[in-house]
Motif scaffolding. Structure first.
Motif, PDB file in Angstrom:
ATOM      1  N   PHE A 111       0.707   2.945   2.389  1.00 61.29           N
ATOM      2  CA  PHE A 111       1.617   2.320   1.403  1.00 61.29           C
ATOM      3  C   PHE A 111       1.672   0.817   1.649  1.00 61.29           C
ATOM      4  O   PHE A 111       1.560   0.012   0.743  1.00 61.29           O
ATOM      5  CB  PHE A 111       3.051   2.852   1.555  1.00 61.29           C
ATOM      6  CG  PHE A 111       3.297   4.231   1.010  1.00 61.29           C
ATOM      7  CD1 PHE A 111       2.307   5.194   1.018  1.00 61.29           C
ATOM      8  CD2 PHE A 111       4.551   4.563   0.497  1.00 61.29           C
ATOM      9  CE1 PHE A 111       2.568   6.476   0.532  1.00 61.29           C
ATOM     10  CE2 PHE A 111       4.814   5.835   0.006  1.00 61.29           C
ATOM     11  CZ  PHE A 111       3.821   6.784   0.033  1.00 61.29           C
ATOM     12  N   LYS A 112       1.898   0.486   2.901  1.00 59.17           N
ATOM     13  CA  LYS A 112       2.072  -0.913   3.298  1.00 59.17           C
ATOM     14  C   LYS A 112       0.854  -1.735   2.887  1.00 59.17           C
ATOM     15  O   LYS A 112       0.987  -2.806   2.308  1.00 59.17           O
ATOM     16  CB  LYS A 112       2.219  -0.960   4.823  1.00 59.17           C
ATOM     17  CG  LYS A 112       3.394  -1.783   5.288  1.00 59.17           C
ATOM     18  CD  LYS A 112       3.316  -1.971   6.778  1.00 59.17           C
ATOM     19  CE  LYS A 112       4.673  -1.713   7.414  1.00 59.17           C
ATOM     20  NZ  LYS A 112       4.537  -1.573   8.874  1.00 59.17           N
ATOM     21  N   GLU A 113      -0.329  -1.204   3.190  1.00 54.73           N
ATOM     22  CA  GLU A 113      -1.554  -1.940   2.862  1.00 54.73           C
ATOM     23  C   GLU A 113      -1.723  -2.101   1.349  1.00 54.73           C
ATOM     24  O   GLU A 113      -2.329  -3.063   0.897  1.00 54.73           O
ATOM     25  CB  GLU A 113      -2.775  -1.227   3.440  1.00 54.73           C
ATOM     26  CG  GLU A 113      -2.836  -1.358   4.945  1.00 54.73           C
ATOM     27  CD  GLU A 113      -3.797  -0.380   5.587  1.00 54.73           C
ATOM     28  OE1 GLU A 113      -4.795  -0.006   4.944  1.00 54.73           O
ATOM     29  OE2 GLU A 113      -3.543   0.010   6.743  1.00 54.73           O
ATOM     30  N   LEU A 114      -1.203  -1.138   0.597  1.00 53.47           N
ATOM     31  CA  LEU A 114      -1.326  -1.216  -0.858  1.00 53.47           C
ATOM     32  C   LEU A 114      -0.202  -2.042  -1.486  1.00 53.47           C
ATOM     33  O   LEU A 114      -0.101  -2.145  -2.700  1.00 53.47           O
ATOM     34  CB  LEU A 114      -1.327   0.191  -1.471  1.00 53.47           C
ATOM     35  CG  LEU A 114      -2.479   1.120  -1.079  1.00 53.47           C
ATOM     36  CD1 LEU A 114      -2.388   2.431  -1.835  1.00 53.47           C
ATOM     37  CD2 LEU A 114      -3.829   0.469  -1.351  1.00 53.47           C
ATOM     38  N   GLY A 115       0.644  -2.600  -0.648  1.00 55.54           N
ATOM     39  CA  GLY A 115       1.743  -3.416  -1.170  1.00 55.54           C
ATOM     40  C   GLY A 115       2.842  -2.585  -1.805  1.00 55.54           C
ATOM     41  O   GLY A 115       3.532  -3.038  -2.707  1.00 55.54           O
ATOM     42  N   PHE A 296     -11.775   2.766   3.844  1.00 57.68           N
ATOM     43  CA  PHE A 296     -13.020   2.516   3.110  1.00 57.68           C
ATOM     44  C   PHE A 296     -12.829   1.434   2.035  1.00 57.68           C
ATOM     45  O   PHE A 296     -13.412   0.356   2.110  1.00 57.68           O
ATOM     46  CB  PHE A 296     -13.512   3.838   2.502  1.00 57.68           C
ATOM     47  CG  PHE A 296     -14.637   3.717   1.515  1.00 57.68           C
ATOM     48  CD1 PHE A 296     -15.612   2.726   1.641  1.00 57.68           C
ATOM     49  CD2 PHE A 296     -14.742   4.609   0.459  1.00 57.68           C
ATOM     50  CE1 PHE A 296     -16.662   2.623   0.724  1.00 57.68           C
ATOM     51  CE2 PHE A 296     -15.778   4.513  -0.460  1.00 57.68           C
ATOM     52  CZ  PHE A 296     -16.728   3.517  -0.333  1.00 57.68           C
ATOM     53  N   LEU A 297     -12.004   1.711   1.047  1.00 62.52           N
ATOM     54  CA  LEU A 297     -11.884   0.786  -0.077  1.00 62.52           C
ATOM     55  C   LEU A 297     -10.884  -0.336   0.199  1.00 62.52           C
ATOM     56  O   LEU A 297      -9.818  -0.086   0.754  1.00 62.52           O
ATOM     57  CB  LEU A 297     -11.433   1.543  -1.333  1.00 62.52           C
ATOM     58  CG  LEU A 297     -12.412   2.538  -1.937  1.00 62.52           C
ATOM     59  CD1 LEU A 297     -11.758   3.252  -3.106  1.00 62.52           C
ATOM     60  CD2 LEU A 297     -13.705   1.853  -2.393  1.00 62.52           C
ATOM     61  N   PRO A 298     -11.197  -1.555  -0.225  1.00 60.53           N
ATOM     62  CA  PRO A 298     -10.188  -2.618  -0.155  1.00 60.53           C
ATOM     63  C   PRO A 298      -8.961  -2.187  -0.956  1.00 60.53           C
ATOM     64  O   PRO A 298      -9.093  -1.475  -1.960  1.00 60.53           O
ATOM     65  CB  PRO A 298     -10.880  -3.810  -0.823  1.00 60.53           C
ATOM     66  CG  PRO A 298     -12.348  -3.526  -0.723  1.00 60.53           C
ATOM     67  CD  PRO A 298     -12.472  -2.031  -0.791  1.00 60.53           C
ATOM     68  N   PRO A 299      -7.745  -2.581  -0.531  1.00 59.55           N
ATOM     69  CA  PRO A 299      -6.533  -2.046  -1.152  1.00 59.55           C
ATOM     70  C   PRO A 299      -6.456  -2.267  -2.663  1.00 59.55           C
ATOM     71  O   PRO A 299      -6.017  -1.378  -3.394  1.00 59.55           O
ATOM     72  CB  PRO A 299      -5.396  -2.772  -0.429  1.00 59.55           C
ATOM     73  CG  PRO A 299      -6.031  -3.897   0.319  1.00 59.55           C
ATOM     74  CD  PRO A 299      -7.443  -3.503   0.581  1.00 59.55           C
ATOM     75  N   GLU A 300      -6.912  -3.425  -3.135  1.00 59.40           N
ATOM     76  CA  GLU A 300      -6.813  -3.675  -4.582  1.00 59.40           C
ATOM     77  C   GLU A 300      -7.758  -2.757  -5.351  1.00 59.40           C
ATOM     78  O   GLU A 300      -7.487  -2.372  -6.476  1.00 59.40           O
ATOM     79  CB  GLU A 300      -7.058  -5.153  -4.923  1.00 59.40           C
ATOM     80  CG  GLU A 300      -8.387  -5.747  -4.496  1.00 59.40           C
ATOM     81  CD  GLU A 300      -8.429  -6.189  -3.037  1.00 59.40           C
ATOM     82  OE1 GLU A 300      -7.453  -5.945  -2.299  1.00 59.40           O
ATOM     83  OE2 GLU A 300      -9.460  -6.769  -2.624  1.00 59.40           O
TER      84      GLU A 300
END
Ligand SMILES: [Zn+2]
Length: 603
Positions: A111-115, A296-300
């Protein structure tokens, strides 16, 4: 229109809104569980932008019983089947207090990484604090209404002594095995039944105790009702498995209406997130966990993946090369349109901006296919190469995203890429190159001849490849296939002009000339009939500016074959070559004479 706007138009923005979502922490959360989390976050962000007093709550359903063993962890967990998740010890070696905290903290790290920063709460705290006591009492007193609704809405019959509540057995500590058969307004009567469920065995204890202060829990359909009522929830989406007619959502909504005389929250039903066509399930260990996917995937990109499709459309994720390249390219296209197009659709712009973890504005994105190639090339520093290509030096934001993409490519290579998807420069002539036709080989030879006089700049190299293909002549896909096969032993790859930039010119020339070919085979593979030639000229006659005929007489007695080549130039200044072969020189001369008379072309 962006799906979220459609949805928000139905919400009274004058009133405060409370969004809720929740998760049972019974194993590693799968990436599919993120879909609802991101959808709710997008609704939250948009409402906040509109100035609505909005909160986003996220519940940890840690009073649920352990009813399935986390994949590969049977040995540790099987003895605790039936107990509330918050009472089950974490796997050996973990620093967490219990199983629920162990699994949910991994999910929350994503969650945190995804803002995404909801206000989180745990059901153990809600129950133990007595926050639900009043609602529990109301529901138990109206158990008959609940039974009627179960029967009417979901067509499931409950006996008259059934109560929607489960206590934690005072003797064995299980919650999934107890059955409440009476409520006197103070205490419930219960039995811990050995045969209530298949996945856990109750101890047989019978007793009486208060249902309050964390002694037990509501079944989850009623827990939903209690949350909506006690926490004042106005918006809560649910996966499509809950949203079917007569399903759990309908049951909960009806209970809320009939018992608390309140309208249920706005539902946002969303479809499954599938991986390679199979619904992901944490219990089977199939697919990927949310944590793995965030590694794997960048958060954005992960946000983009979740919100770009309408919630009613399933997402069918695949980690194969084609899917991943398409995902990144699509994201880059949205980025490009948002910042560099005069006219951009509101949908694209909004989707892009809501995919951002935090607002960052415009920055430079490196093409993913090019990065895949660079990362796999020996002796190349991708950051340095991209820095050179950008034209101006990379900003800290550029660099942050570039490094994250490089990590992503490396993760993909080590976790997902199939052997044939890897782009390894072949230091010696690869086996697959032997399958190249004489035409493809001839094209490579001609390309080798053209390279020394071509500027070593990606666009010019790409233009040169197309030009050589027109003059060979060879169809473009076959030309590029020849390049990828002879360099990488595969049939596709990133833009060849880009690729050449990072390769040594002498190496390329030498490799392109390495495969011999027979000129006669090449002519035969590339020739057309006189009829085809005439049809083609007829078809393009309005855009042709010049035709030049070049005769090639047979040189040796041994192969009695002569050839006419036509270099045809179009209004766009591009020149195409067409080749016609003849059995005898005389035949060719005759045709050429006839052709120049008809077309008034001097040879
Ligand atoms: Zn028991």
């Amino acid at each position: 229109m962006f799906w979220c706007n459609e949805l928000i138009n139905g919400i009274n923005t004058q009133l405060p809104q409370i969004i809720n979502d929740s998760k049972t922490p019974s194993g590693r959360a799968h990436v599919g569980a993120l879909r609802g989390v991101v959808i709710h976050d997008v609704i939250f962000r948009l409402l906040r932008e509109k100035g609505v007093a909005v909160r986003y709550l996220y519940g940890v359903d840690d009073y649920d019983p352990l009813d399935e063993l986390p994949y590969g962890k049977d040995e540790h967990f099987s003895q605790y089947l039936g107990m509330p998740l918050c009472q089950v010890p974490p796997p050996p070696g973990s620093q967490s207090g219990d199983m629920a905290d162990y699994y949910i903290s991994e999910f929350f790290s994503v969650f945190k990484e995804l803002g995404i920063h909801p206000e989180t709460y745990r059901m153990r705290d809600i129950y133990r604090s007595g926050q639900f006591d009043k609602v529990i009492d109301t529901i138990l007193c109206q158990a008959n209404i609940v039974r009627q609704i179960y029967k009417k809405v979901s067509k499931s019959e409950r006996p008259a002594h059934w109560y929607p509540f489960q206590v934690i057995c005072e003797q064995c500590g299980r919650i999934g095995t107890t059955e409440v058969s009476d409520y006197d307004g103070q205490e419930v009567t219960y039995t811990c039944r050995p045969d209530l469920v298949k996945w856990a065995k109750g101890c047989g204890y019978q007793g009486k105790m208060s249902p309050f202060r964390g002694n037990g829990k509501l079944p989850w359909k009623l827990e939903w009702v209690a949350k909506w009522q006690s926490l004042g929830i106005t918006i809560e989406g649910a996966g499509k498995d809950h949203a079917t007619k007569g399903g759990s959502r309908d049951v909960a909504s009806q209970c809320l209406r009939d018992i608390f005389h309140r309208e249920p929250p706005l539902n946002v039903p969303y479809e499954f997130f599938l991986v390679g066509g199979a619904k992901m399930s944490s219990s089977r260990g199939v697919g990927e966990s949310a944590r793995d996917m965030a590694d794997f995937l960048p958060p954005e990109l992960l946000r983009f993946l979740m919100i770009r499709p309408h919630p009613k459309k399933p997402i069918n994720f695949s980690a194969d090369e084609e899917y991943i390249i398409k995902l990144f390219n699509e994201f880059d296209r949205y980025h490009e349109q948002t910042y560099h197009r005069f006219q951009v659709s509101e949908e694209i712009k909004q989707t892009y901006l809501l995919s951002e973890v935090t607002p960052e504005g415009d920055y430079f994105n490196a093409n993913i296919q090019l990065l895949q190639a660079l990362v796999q090339m020996p002796h190349i520093d991708p950051v340095r190469e991209i820095d050179l290509r950008k034209g101006s030096s990379l900003t800290p934001v550029d660099l942050k995203h570039l490094q994250r993409r490089i990590e992503s490519v490396k993760y993909w290579l080590s976790h997902y890429a199939q052997e044939q998807e890897k782009l390894q420069l072949q230091l010696t002539l690869p086996v697959k190159a032997q399958e190249l036709t004489a035409l493809q080989r001839a094209f490579l030879h001609q390309l080798a001849q053209a390279l020394p006089t071509t500027d070593w700049i990606d666009d010019q190299l790409q233009t040169k490849i197309f030009e050589v293909a027109r003059l060979t002549p060879i169809k473009q896909p076959l030309a590029f296939q020849a390049i990828y096969r002879i360099l990488f032993n595969r049939d596709s790859g990133p833009k060849a002009g880009n690729l050449f930039m990072f390769l040594n010119q002498d190496f390329l020339i030498q490799r392109f000339q390495e495969l011999p070919y027979s000129p006669v085979d090449f002519w035969q593979e590339s020739c057309i009939t006189t009829q085809q030639l005439e049809d083609w000229l007829q078809e393009h006659k309005t855009t042709i500016t010049a035709i030049k005929a070049i005769p090639h007489f047979s040189l040796k007695e041994s192969h009695d074959m002569s050839m006419l080549e036509f270099a045809v130039t179009f209004t766009d200044h591009k020149t195409y070559l067409q080749r016609v072969i003849f059995e005898q020189n005389a035949e060719m001369e005759h045709y050429l004479k006839k052709f120049s008379e008809q077309t008034k072309i001097s040879v």
